[in-house]
Design a protein around this motif. Structure first.
Motif, PDB file in Angstrom:
ATOM      1  N   ALA A  96      -1.146   8.143   7.368  1.00  0.00           N
ATOM      2  CA  ALA A  96      -2.315   8.834   6.791  1.00  0.00           C
ATOM      3  C   ALA A  96      -2.211   8.667   5.284  1.00  0.00           C
ATOM      4  N   GLU A  97      -3.340   8.313   4.669  1.00  0.00           N
ATOM      5  CA  GLU A  97      -3.354   8.139   3.213  1.00  0.00           C
ATOM      6  C   GLU A  97      -4.439   9.019   2.622  1.00  0.00           C
ATOM      7  N   GLU A  98      -4.199   9.487   1.423  1.00  0.00           N
ATOM      8  CA  GLU A  98      -5.282  10.162   0.702  1.00  0.00           C
ATOM      9  C   GLU A  98      -6.419   9.155   0.530  1.00  0.00           C
ATOM     10  N   PHE A  99      -7.642   9.612   0.574  1.00  0.00           N
ATOM     11  CA  PHE A  99      -8.787   8.747   0.306  1.00  0.00           C
ATOM     12  C   PHE A  99      -8.914   8.640  -1.219  1.00  0.00           C
ATOM     13  N   VAL A 100      -8.754   7.415  -1.721  1.00  0.00           N
ATOM     14  CA  VAL A 100      -8.716   7.233  -3.178  1.00  0.00           C
ATOM     15  C   VAL A 100     -10.136   7.035  -3.720  1.00  0.00           C
ATOM     16  N   PRO A 101     -10.584   7.906  -4.630  1.00  0.00           N
ATOM     17  CA  PRO A 101     -11.918   7.734  -5.225  1.00  0.00           C
ATOM     18  C   PRO A 101     -11.840   6.688  -6.340  1.00  0.00           C
ATOM     19  N   PHE A 102     -11.599   5.436  -5.925  1.00  0.00           N
ATOM     20  CA  PHE A 102     -11.297   4.404  -6.929  1.00  0.00           C
ATOM     21  C   PHE A 102     -12.515   4.035  -7.768  1.00  0.00           C
ATOM     22  N   ASP A 103     -12.245   3.581  -9.003  1.00  0.00           N
ATOM     23  CA  ASP A 103     -13.320   3.073  -9.857  1.00  0.00           C
ATOM     24  C   ASP A 103     -13.697   1.674  -9.412  1.00  0.00           C
ATOM     25  N   ARG A 104     -12.678   0.916  -8.990  1.00  0.00           N
ATOM     26  CA  ARG A 104     -12.935  -0.427  -8.468  1.00  0.00           C
ATOM     27  C   ARG A 104     -11.696  -0.902  -7.722  1.00  0.00           C
ATOM     28  N   GLU A 105     -11.899  -1.931  -6.901  1.00  0.00           N
ATOM     29  CA  GLU A 105     -10.771  -2.573  -6.221  1.00  0.00           C
ATOM     30  C   GLU A 105     -10.512  -3.893  -6.927  1.00  0.00           C
ATOM     31  N   VAL A 106      -9.233  -4.133  -7.217  1.00  0.00           N
ATOM     32  CA  VAL A 106      -8.871  -5.389  -7.881  1.00  0.00           C
ATOM     33  C   VAL A 106      -7.699  -6.020  -7.156  1.00  0.00           C
ATOM     34  N   CYS A 113      -5.122  -3.775  -5.110  1.00  0.00           N
ATOM     35  CA  CYS A 113      -4.923  -2.442  -5.702  1.00  0.00           C
ATOM     36  C   CYS A 113      -6.245  -1.696  -5.820  1.00  0.00           C
ATOM     37  N   PHE A 114      -6.108  -0.373  -5.874  1.00  0.00           N
ATOM     38  CA  PHE A 114      -7.222   0.482  -6.274  1.00  0.00           C
ATOM     39  C   PHE A 114      -7.011   0.816  -7.738  1.00  0.00           C
ATOM     40  N   GLN A 115      -8.078   0.738  -8.517  1.00  0.00           N
ATOM     41  CA  GLN A 115      -7.957   1.162  -9.916  1.00  0.00           C
ATOM     42  C   GLN A 115      -8.602   2.528 -10.071  1.00  0.00           C
ATOM     43  N   THR A 139     -15.393  -6.401  -3.828  1.00  0.00           N
ATOM     44  CA  THR A 139     -16.253  -5.439  -3.135  1.00  0.00           C
ATOM     45  C   THR A 139     -16.165  -5.704  -1.645  1.00  0.00           C
ATOM     46  N   HIS A 140     -15.914  -4.637  -0.884  1.00  0.00           N
ATOM     47  CA  HIS A 140     -15.802  -4.757   0.574  1.00  0.00           C
ATOM     48  C   HIS A 140     -17.017  -4.121   1.241  1.00  0.00           C
ATOM     49  N   THR A 141     -17.414  -4.685   2.376  1.00  0.00           N
ATOM     50  CA  THR A 141     -18.447  -4.069   3.206  1.00  0.00           C
ATOM     51  C   THR A 141     -17.840  -3.884   4.579  1.00  0.00           C
ATOM     52  N   LEU A 150      -6.723   7.121   8.103  1.00  0.00           N
ATOM     53  CA  LEU A 150      -5.646   6.898   9.077  1.00  0.00           C
ATOM     54  C   LEU A 150      -5.614   5.404   9.375  1.00  0.00           C
ATOM     55  N   LYS A 151      -4.432   4.815   9.201  1.00  0.00           N
ATOM     56  CA  LYS A 151      -4.329   3.354   9.405  1.00  0.00           C
ATOM     57  C   LYS A 151      -3.207   3.040  10.373  1.00  0.00           C
ATOM     58  N   SER A 152      -3.427   2.050  11.230  1.00  0.00           N
ATOM     59  CA  SER A 152      -2.307   1.630  12.074  1.00  0.00           C
ATOM     60  C   SER A 152      -1.291   0.918  11.184  1.00  0.00           C
ATOM     61  N   ALA A 210      -1.161   0.471  -5.551  1.00  0.00           N
ATOM     62  CA  ALA A 210      -1.094  -0.691  -4.656  1.00  0.00           C
ATOM     63  C   ALA A 210      -1.596  -0.302  -3.274  1.00  0.00           C
ATOM     64  N   ASN A 211      -2.462  -1.124  -2.711  1.00  0.00           N
ATOM     65  CA  ASN A 211      -2.911  -0.905  -1.335  1.00  0.00           C
ATOM     66  C   ASN A 211      -2.078  -1.758  -0.386  1.00  0.00           C
ATOM     67  N   GLU A 212      -2.048  -3.059  -0.624  1.00  0.00           N
ATOM     68  CA  GLU A 212      -1.223  -3.922   0.229  1.00  0.00           C
ATOM     69  C   GLU A 212      -0.999  -5.255  -0.466  1.00  0.00           C
ATOM     70  N   TYR A 213       0.016  -5.971   0.022  1.00  0.00           N
ATOM     71  CA  TYR A 213       0.199  -7.321  -0.498  1.00  0.00           C
ATOM     72  C   TYR A 213       0.076  -8.322   0.640  1.00  0.00           C
ATOM     73  N   GLY A 254      -8.351  -1.223  12.677  1.00  0.00           N
ATOM     74  CA  GLY A 254      -7.213  -0.324  12.886  1.00  0.00           C
ATOM     75  C   GLY A 254      -7.171   0.812  11.890  1.00  0.00           C
ATOM     76  N   GLN A 255      -8.319   1.117  11.268  1.00  0.00           N
ATOM     77  CA  GLN A 255      -8.305   2.288  10.395  1.00  0.00           C
ATOM     78  C   GLN A 255      -9.577   3.118  10.532  1.00  0.00           C
ATOM     79  N   VAL A 256      -9.407   4.438  10.388  1.00  0.00           N
ATOM     80  CA  VAL A 256     -10.559   5.348  10.438  1.00  0.00           C
ATOM     81  C   VAL A 256     -10.469   6.309   9.261  1.00  0.00           C
ATOM     82  N   ASP A 271       4.396  -3.955   8.342  1.00  0.00           N
ATOM     83  CA  ASP A 271       4.393  -2.534   8.668  1.00  0.00           C
ATOM     84  C   ASP A 271       4.009  -1.785   7.395  1.00  0.00           C
ATOM     85  N   ARG A 272       2.882  -1.088   7.446  1.00  0.00           N
ATOM     86  CA  ARG A 272       2.375  -0.439   6.226  1.00  0.00           C
ATOM     87  C   ARG A 272       3.342   0.606   5.668  1.00  0.00           C
ATOM     88  N   LEU A 273       4.100   1.237   6.563  1.00  0.00           N
ATOM     89  CA  LEU A 273       5.058   2.237   6.087  1.00  0.00           C
ATOM     90  C   LEU A 273       6.172   1.539   5.301  1.00  0.00           C
TER      91      LEU A 273
END
Ligand code: AMP
Length: 361
Positions: free
Chosen positions: A172-182, A245-247, A203-205, A137-139, A254-257, A148-150, A97-99
């Motif tokens: 709902a999460e802020e959209f993070v203008p990350f420098d990179r995902e690690v 994580c987003f850097q 890198t995600h597509t 927005l994520k389930s 942290a995004n998720e584990y 499950g996310q838009v 559960d993301r929450l």
């Protein structure tokens, strides 16, 4: 010794490929009929609420692990009546559960993107006023690979995007203008010993992981290790754990584990002294952990949808091909190729060659 794996996908398969040389046997438990993990041992095909089948599975093995975080917690709890499970149901419960997961991060002083729980259109409005646009927005449960996310870019898109969601049990999460995902991956043994791999830059597509590269001596590494160690200790965790994580500048959010071996650690098969798969097995079987050090620079490219031609991949120097023996399907991970090099110029050139021969997404 026999290891039982809940879930019979490619992660089960790669655990087997690491464990068979160690003399281990495997049984995979998966409701689907044709699973690629069945190549490593017996496959019990039964539903996750088939209590008798779960009991027979647990009684036939020395330890149970899982390769997929959407295995129902009740299935792991049932298995634990008859056999040790590592990681246990606690680690699984928190991540389903993301929450709950974000609140766990907060309780450990691990920063996350700003988030709010959303269960109605009016709560979405409040979230938009608080977070601004764009927002994500994520389930709360069941999502993976960006499912499950838009992303809502501005007010005018809200109604349309809202109608694409289940309209409750969302965050709902802020959209993070990350420098990179690690991501940071480590293993913890029963005695609390920990080892950590190089940071992976990912890198995600379309929400699906496409490329991971290891970053030896990355300046963010000690911060990432510190966060993962907090999670390890809080959960009393045994096995391999991954934190994505987003850097943003020098800071990690942290995004998720994932309480399991992880796609961003596949480079360790060819690029580390002890792979994440071997270290997961060592940890859950209470064996000494192996050296996680990388042997050089690596890039792993996921094969999504279909496999490239094996000969073309292997024509790239120091490339290593991994097929999961899965039928092609759009968006499906069917294999990966890792390429290594001793310097970044060669690595970039080899990566370019590999990407050029991947089937179009
Ligand atoms: P997830 O399913 O949460 O792993 O998200 C899949 C991908 O979507 C991530 O790897 C990011 O590339 C992107 N993403 C998810 N959440 C956010 C966010 N809050 N801000 C920016 N990008 C995001």
């Amino acid at each position: 010794m026999t290891v039982g794996i809940l879930g019979g996908g490619q992660l089960a398969r790669m655990l087997g490929l690491a464990g068979i040389p160690m003399g281990l046997r495997f049984i995979v438990f998966d409701p689907a009929p044709d699973v690629c993990g069945a190549a490593i041992g017996r496959h019990i095909q039964a539903q996750y609420d088939d209590w008798d089948a779960l009991r027979a599975f647990a009684e036939a093995v020395d330890v149970v692990t899982y390769e997929f975080e959407n295995v129902p917690v009740a299935a792991v709890a049932h298995v634990e009546k008859y056999c040790r499970a590592s990681p246990d149901k606690v680690a699984l419960h928190a991540t389903q559960d993301r929450l709950r997961e974000n609140r766990l991060f907060q309780s450990l002083d691990i920063a996350t993107p700003t988030f709010l729980s959303v269960d109605s259109a009016s709560e979405l409005q409040v979230a938009a006023e608080t977070l601004g646009y764009p927002l994500v927005l994520k389930s709360r449960s069941g999502g993976y690979d960006g499912k499950g996310q838009v992303v809502i870019r501005d007010q005018s898109e809200t109604d349309e995007r809202w109608s694409e969601t289940q309209q409750r049990d969302l965050i709902a999460e802020e959209f993070v203008p990350f420098d990179r995902e690690v991501s940071i991956i480590g293993a913890r043994g029963k005695d609390g010993d920990m080892v950590f791999y190089d940071i992976a830059e990912n890198t995600h597509t379309d929400g699906i992981l496409r490329i991971s590269r290891n970053c030896p001596d990355d300046p963010i590494r000690s911060q990432a290790e510190e966060l993962l160690a907090r999670l390890f200790d809080k959960l009393g965790y045994v096995g391999v754990l991954a934190l994505e994580c987003f850097q943003v500048e020098g800071r990690l959010l942290a995004n998720e584990y994932a309480p399991r071996v992880h796609n961003t650690g596949h480079w360790t098969i060819d690029g580390a002294i002890t792979s994440q798969f071997e270290n997961h097995l060592r940890a859950i079987l209470d064996m000494p952990l192996g050296d996680p050090a990388s042997t050089g620079l690596c890039v792993m490219v996921n094969c999504i949808g279909d496999l490239p031609e094996v000969e073309s991949c292997l024509a790239v120097p120091d490339a290593h091909f991994h097929s999961y023996d899965k039928a092609p399907r759009p968006g499906r991970k069917v294999g990966h190729v890792t390429v290594r090099a001793t310097n970044s110029r060669d690595l970039e050139e080899r990566e370019r060659r590999l990407l050029a021969i991947q089937p179009k997404l």
